[in-house]
Write an enzyme that holds these catalytic residues in place. Structure first.
Site, PDB file in Angstrom:
ATOM      1  N   SER A 144      37.439  26.545  39.504  1.00 20.44           N
ATOM      2  CA  SER A 144      37.938  25.262  39.996  1.00 20.44           C
ATOM      3  C   SER A 144      36.946  24.162  39.614  1.00 20.44           C
ATOM      4  CB  SER A 144      38.156  25.351  41.509  1.00 20.44           C
ATOM      5  OG  SER A 144      38.925  24.280  41.983  1.00 20.44           O
ATOM      6  N   ASP A 354      48.876  29.496  40.087  1.00 19.35           N
ATOM      7  CA  ASP A 354      48.057  28.327  40.410  1.00 19.35           C
ATOM      8  C   ASP A 354      48.879  27.052  40.267  1.00 19.35           C
ATOM      9  OD1 ASP A 354      46.080  26.372  40.691  1.00 19.35           O
ATOM     10  OD2 ASP A 354      44.587  27.551  39.616  1.00 19.35           O
ATOM     11  N   HIS A 383      46.212  28.806  43.827  1.00 18.63           N
ATOM     12  CA  HIS A 383      44.878  28.454  43.338  1.00 18.63           C
ATOM     13  C   HIS A 383      43.787  29.284  44.003  1.00 18.63           C
ATOM     14  CE1 HIS A 383      41.772  26.091  41.469  1.00 18.63           C
ATOM     15  NE2 HIS A 383      41.296  25.679  42.634  1.00 18.63           N
TER      16      HIS A 383
END
Length: 441
Positions: A144, A354, A383
């Site tokens: 991320s 995601d 995610h």
């Protein structure tokens, strides 16, 4: 820094640091943790970059004690690597941020903490590695926001300093979709009538904890429909409320409370009949209960000004920003060219469901990195799969490490080692998403 005190970590203070914006910070604290030892050539460093709400404590957010990914026989093995993780600028967990003290005023920076970028984080953390005597980085890994940072490490350090990268669930530039979610979350903080640019607000302040819809907004953006089912949050209304109650709201005297169920700033008042309104009834459905639990967990451990700061940091992410060859160079061409300068044979990992960083964005990275490899993990977790699919991600990272660093994995040595515990979550993470008991909420 009450939140930083929750973590057993070290602090390195940088006397003076120039940000990408030109602003200069003085006496800059950098929180970090290390595991393992440097080898004789000081080049076995594994840099792990944490995500938005993570800390330097990899064992917590990647999860628990020796953690599903950390330990003997795991991807993050301190017997083979010198593992380093540092807290980013703007985070409430120890490094310079809105809640740290401005040495020029003696008061917390608050919203006047200067804007920082991911490139600032890389350059600052490199100073800590220099302090620790690291000569080069064997591999950098992160997901991320941490994945964004991973992409910048080879670009913000001398050529060859970072030999390999493993970006996970991330993108080469922050998309309009993600920027829009960040703006929505900022606006939800600004909508708090008591926010008012306060300089002392922190996560324990009632206004942050009771603030409207940011707490539920955060987990909502990270999950997908199927993950609600796996978390036990998908289902029919709570069994404690019968059909008649649902059809009519609630019994007389509680209808207003039911109507405002979930309103964090609702005030009890006298009803038109003269009786005092009762407190809100329990959430009428499991998804609401789940989101409120996750929201309360988050706001008890984070800071509003830090949240705003980091969303703006992410908005600046674009590996081609400021690296175009000319004003006329096409953005897509510039992006491909910059990605092609990253270390070859990168392992790029994505999560199939995601909804923030789409798998197409990981494929884009792998397409332009020389001999890049992309792996898309099948997961219902959205995610958050990059923090929860421990076993699958561990397997792919370990395969990569054995291929690229055969000298760290001599034949026969591994067979003699019994791997540490499996991948079950033994304890709920303080700074991450893992829950030991998903029924807690």
């Amino acid at each position: 820094m009450p939140l930083a005190s929750l973590i057993d970590q070290q602090i390195h203070t940088v006397p003076s640091f120039s940000l990408e914006s030109g602003r200069v910070l003085r006496d800059v604290p950098v929180a970090y943790k290390t595991w393992g030892k440097l080898n004789s050539t000081k080049d076995n460093a594994m840099v792990i970059c944490h995500a938005f709400t993570g800390s330097a404590d990899v064992q917590d957010w990647i999860n628990i004690q020796v953690g599903p990914l950390m330990g003997r026989g795991k991807a993050f093995d301190p017997n083979r690597f010198f593992i380093f993780c540092a807290n980013i600028l703007g985070s409430p967990y120890g490094s310079a941020s809105p809640i740290t003290v401005n040495p020029d005023t003696g008061r917390p920076y608050g919203p006047e903490f200067p804007a920082t970028t991911i490139r600032d984080d890389v350059r600052l953390h490199k100073l800590v590695l220099d302090h620790l005597g690291v000569s080069s980085v064997a591999v950098a890994i992160g997901g991320s926001l941490g994945g964004m940072t991973i992409l910048e490490w080879p670009l913000c350090t001398p050529p060859g300093y970072v030999r390999h990268i493993i970006p996970i669930a991330t993108s080469a530039r922050h998309s309009a979709w993600c920027i829009s979610w960040g703006e929505a979350q900022r606006q939800s903080i600004y909508s708090d009538p008591t926010y008012e640019m306060d300089f002392t607000r922190h996560s324990q302040h009632p206004a942050w904890q009771q603030q409207g819809w940011l707490p539920t907004d955060i987990p909502f953006t990270r999950l997908v429909r199927k993950s609600f089912r796996t978390q036990g949050a998908e289902g029919r209304p709570s069994p404690g409320l019968d059909a008649a109650t649902l059809a009519h709201g609630v019994a007389r005297g509680r209808r207003a409370a039911a109507h405002n169920d979930g309103h964090r700033n609702a005030r009890h008042r006298t009803t038109p009949s003269g009786s005092a309104a009762r407190p809100p009834c329990p959430p009428s459905d499991l998804p609401s209960s789940y989101l409120r639990y996750q929201g309360d967990k988050f706001t008890s451990r984070f800071d509003a000004n830090c949240y705003i700061h980091i969303t703006r940091k992410m908005d600046t992410h674009d590996v081609s920003r400021g690296r175009t060859l000319s004003p006329d160079e096409d953005e897509s061409v510039a992006l491909a060219r910059v990605l092609s300068a990253l270390p070859s044979r990168a392992l790029v990992i994505g999560i199939q469901t995601d909804g923030l960083f789409f798998p197409s964005e990981q494929r884009e990275i792998a397409t332009y990195v020389p001999d890049g490899e992309v792996v898309i993990i099948p997961s219902p977790e959205g995610h958050d799969g990059f923090l929860l699919e421990f076993e699958l991600i561990n397997g792919h990272i370990l395969r990569f490490l054995k291929r690229e660093f055969p000298e760290y994995y001599p034949e026969g040595a591994e067979a003699a080692e019994e791997p540490e515990e499996g991948f079950d979550v033994k304890k709920t993470s303080m700074f991450g998403e893992a829950e030991a008991d998903i029924t807690r909420w």
